[in-house]
Design a protein around this motif. Sequence first.
Motif, short mmCIF file in Angstrom:
data_model
loop_
_atom_site.label_atom_id
_atom_site.label_comp_id
_atom_site.label_asym_id
_atom_site.label_seq_id
_atom_site.Cartn_x
_atom_site.Cartn_y
_atom_site.Cartn_z
N PRO A 245 0.83 -1.21 0.00
CA PRO A 245 0.00 0.00 0.00
C PRO A 245 0.86 1.26 0.00
CG PRO A 245 -0.73 -1.55 1.69
CD PRO A 245 0.59 -2.05 1.18
N MET A 246 0.30 2.36 -0.44
CA MET A 246 1.02 3.64 -0.43
C MET A 246 1.05 4.20 0.98
SD MET A 246 0.37 7.17 -2.55
CE MET A 246 -0.16 8.25 -1.21
N PRO A 247 2.25 4.49 1.53
CA PRO A 247 2.34 4.99 2.90
C PRO A 247 2.10 6.50 2.98
CG PRO A 247 4.54 4.68 1.99
CD PRO A 247 3.57 4.21 0.93
N ILE A 248 1.44 6.91 4.05
CA ILE A 248 1.21 8.33 4.38
C ILE A 248 1.55 8.50 5.85
CG2 ILE A 248 -0.44 10.22 4.44
CD1 ILE A 248 -2.18 8.65 2.46
N ILE A 249 2.37 9.49 6.17
CA ILE A 249 2.72 9.78 7.57
C ILE A 249 2.26 11.20 7.90
CG2 ILE A 249 4.67 10.19 9.14
CD1 ILE A 249 6.04 7.78 7.93
N ILE A 250 1.72 11.35 9.09
CA ILE A 250 1.01 12.57 9.48
C ILE A 250 1.72 13.33 10.60
CG2 ILE A 250 -1.19 13.46 10.34
CD1 ILE A 250 -1.25 12.17 7.56
N SER A 251 1.71 14.67 10.51
CA SER A 251 2.10 15.55 11.60
C SER A 251 1.08 16.68 11.69
CB SER A 251 3.50 16.13 11.38
OG SER A 251 4.50 15.16 11.52
N ALA A 252 1.12 17.41 12.80
CA ALA A 252 0.24 18.57 12.98
C ALA A 252 1.08 19.82 13.11
CB ALA A 252 -0.65 18.39 14.20
N GLU A 253 0.52 20.95 12.73
CA GLU A 253 1.25 22.22 12.80
C GLU A 253 1.04 22.90 14.14
OE1 GLU A 253 1.79 26.49 10.44
OE2 GLU A 253 0.42 24.96 9.67
N ARG A 254 2.14 23.36 14.72
CA ARG A 254 2.06 24.24 15.88
C ARG A 254 2.32 25.65 15.39
NH1 ARG A 254 6.03 23.96 21.06
NH2 ARG A 254 7.16 25.61 20.01
N GLU A 255 1.32 26.47 15.37
CA GLU A 255 1.47 27.81 14.83
C GLU A 255 2.26 28.69 15.79
OE1 GLU A 255 -2.24 29.41 13.53
OE2 GLU A 255 -2.64 27.74 12.17
N PRO A 256 2.86 29.78 15.29
CA PRO A 256 3.69 30.65 16.13
C PRO A 256 2.97 31.10 17.39
CG PRO A 256 3.92 31.26 13.83
CD PRO A 256 2.83 30.24 13.88
N GLY A 257 3.65 30.97 18.53
CA GLY A 257 3.10 31.41 19.79
C GLY A 257 2.24 30.38 20.50
N GLU A 258 1.99 29.24 19.87
CA GLU A 258 1.14 28.23 20.47
C GLU A 258 1.94 27.26 21.33
OE1 GLU A 258 -2.65 27.48 17.47
OE2 GLU A 258 -0.92 26.15 17.38
N LEU A 259 1.38 26.85 22.45
CA LEU A 259 1.86 25.70 23.21
C LEU A 259 0.81 24.61 23.20
CD1 LEU A 259 3.71 27.21 26.32
CD2 LEU A 259 4.70 26.10 24.32
N VAL A 260 -0.45 25.00 23.30
CA VAL A 260 -1.55 24.05 23.19
C VAL A 260 -1.97 23.97 21.73
CG1 VAL A 260 -3.91 23.51 23.90
CG2 VAL A 260 -2.33 24.56 25.53
N ILE A 261 -1.98 22.78 21.17
CA ILE A 261 -2.26 22.61 19.76
C ILE A 261 -3.77 22.58 19.54
CG2 ILE A 261 -1.80 21.20 17.72
CD1 ILE A 261 0.67 22.37 19.17
N ALA A 262 -4.25 23.40 18.61
CA ALA A 262 -5.67 23.46 18.32
C ALA A 262 -6.14 22.16 17.67
CB ALA A 262 -5.97 24.65 17.40
N GLU A 263 -7.36 21.71 18.03
CA GLU A 263 -7.89 20.51 17.41
C GLU A 263 -8.12 20.72 15.91
OE1 GLU A 263 -11.34 19.18 19.51
OE2 GLU A 263 -10.17 18.27 21.13
N ASN A 264 -8.25 21.97 15.50
CA ASN A 264 -8.43 22.28 14.08
C ASN A 264 -7.13 22.69 13.41
OD1 ASN A 264 -11.24 21.79 13.76
ND2 ASN A 264 -11.67 23.67 14.89
N ALA A 265 -6.00 22.36 14.03
CA ALA A 265 -4.71 22.71 13.46
C ALA A 265 -4.53 22.07 12.09
CB ALA A 265 -3.58 22.26 14.40
N THR A 266 -3.65 22.65 11.30
CA THR A 266 -3.35 22.11 9.98
C THR A 266 -2.72 20.73 10.12
OG1 THR A 266 -3.01 24.33 9.08
CG2 THR A 266 -2.11 22.48 7.82
N VAL A 267 -3.26 19.77 9.39
CA VAL A 267 -2.71 18.42 9.34
C VAL A 267 -1.84 18.31 8.09
CG1 VAL A 267 -3.25 15.98 9.08
CG2 VAL A 267 -4.60 17.39 10.64
N TRP A 268 -0.56 18.03 8.31
CA TRP A 268 0.39 17.90 7.20
C TRP A 268 0.67 16.43 6.94
CZ3 TRP A 268 2.25 22.17 4.55
CH2 TRP A 268 1.94 23.42 5.11
N GLU A 269 0.84 16.08 5.67
CA GLU A 269 1.11 14.70 5.33
C GLU A 269 2.35 14.57 4.46
OE1 GLU A 269 -2.63 13.65 3.28
OE2 GLU A 269 -1.43 13.44 1.45
N TYR A 270 3.10 13.51 4.75
CA TYR A 270 4.23 13.10 3.93
C TYR A 270 3.81 11.86 3.14
CZ TYR A 270 7.19 15.52 7.50
OH TYR A 270 7.77 16.39 8.39
#
Length: 578
Positions: A245-270
């Motif tokens: 299968p084609m692999p996909i790996i996921i990370s989330a973005e921590r925007e500038p100034g954030e410590l708590v990550i928003a549940e609606n944060a940008t989901v990035w995929e490799y």
Amino acid sequence: MLTLALSMALATASALAAPAQPAQLDGRALGDTSYRPYNVTCPTGWTWVRNATTGLATGEQAFITARERVTNPVINSQMAAHGLSNPPRTPTIGVALAGGGYRAMLTGLGGIMSMMNGSSEAAASGLGGWLDGVTYWAGLSGGSWATGSFMANGGPLPIDLITSLWNLDSNLIFPDDDKVSFYTELITETHAKGDEGFPTQLTDLWGLAVGSHVLPTQYQLGNNPNLTFSSLPSVVGKLGNASLPMPIIISAEREPGELVIAENATVWEYTPYEFGAWAFGSTEKSPGAFTPIEYLGSELNNGSPNGTCYKGFDQLSFVMGSSATLFNGALLEINSSDSSLINTFVTDFLRDLGEDQYDVARVPNSFAGYNSGQNPTADLEYITLVDGGETNQNIPIEPLLIPFRNVDAIVAFDSSFDTTYTWPNGTSLRTTFERARILAERTDTMVRMPEVPSENGFINGGYNTRPTFFGCNDTTTPLIIYVPSYPWSYAANTSTSCFDTWCWAGDDNTTTPNTYEPVINSVPPWLIARNLTTGAANAPGVNTTASTSSSGADRRIEGALTVVGMVVAGVLGLGMVL
């Protein structure tokens, strides 16, 4: 986790401050720097940034076409074996492996093995062979380690990885042997990346350490840790010919100034073809974009190179590390604990670490200046990534809900740490459902997510204790086959954190204690009660007879080292053997 964060921070400081001098150990040069990205001539006629609204990458489209030639006969055969007629078209099936460190890696791959014909147990159950009908495989955090290890090693039975490759008994950051070469190589490789002008952080050290346990031997730290995600189809034959299968790996973005990550944060995929996001932004969503992952790290502005291009930034170990970057999670956990002098000290330390951006994964922003009217990353030098589970979407199904991928069914293996005793309760799926509602407000960023119960509904219905199908009567969304971790044969709820065991639990002054007088050559009862006495003197089944040749001073030193070593091993064992 705290020990991990502190030790990795110190190692990072050494890596950033010390000159990269090749060391010698037993006559062997330790000067490999293959982890470092390298400068290349920028190609011409190249699409550097692709708007997400245009659909799938060219490479992904070609893979899907080739993969269907594998999945079609397999699915037809499986349907016939169960007395069912062939579907009118070849369905697209995905699997998603949740995060949770080693716990998730092992339980997730256990679920994968249940779908492999090479497993006699799977074959006997009738499930064996279904993995050959799967098109997409998404992983997050510990699930990304499972993804990277399985793919890089050519898709073996997971049990074979345990017996022939993985060294799960050796600590991730404090190995049992070869410590000098391990640390020297770790720092040399990380420093070489920094010398090339790229940001280095704890994620580089963490990813290299993880890779030295799960990647093929030739790509581990002691050899050449230069296996990139984009090179997988060329170096892994079964991926190159679409037998996996084609692999996909996921990370989330921590925007500038954030410590708590928003549940609606940008989901990035490799993926082996691209790096990007389908939707940008955490407050307001806008169409995302993608860039060829092979050239990730190149200097781009408004979709064009500035004349400096690189390859080698997309090291698979770094990708897996960026999907499992939980260091800022340590800060959040300490902030929620009882205030004390030590907590204040550690909190200040980790806050400084966060401000220095060492506790995240920083990726040079390929989308700088692109679509500046709507792109919230347009003015950023780096995209800052953390563990995707910090959005509370610990099962990486969102990439499989994208309409362009047209996925029909998703097998979601959930190893989430949702409850007091580290079991899932379905909140990861619920968060994705709630997020889908927000994405649905824009037709250009929507996902196809069926409705799932609330947390109470999951627990009251017992859906977190057994496999459940969601979306059975909804033909507009994929069918989600939810498979939660449950102690069928083993307590697979090992914690990813050692805070509950090792942090101060508060002042117990309700009773008068007995006279304190520890017995010489004994182990503290507290450690025995927690089964943390492996290798310690006076532990159950351990010979406690001291050598008659040792002096009293020698024996006191030996005893102190034994107990201290045992305690350190206990802390690291809980924090590292996740």
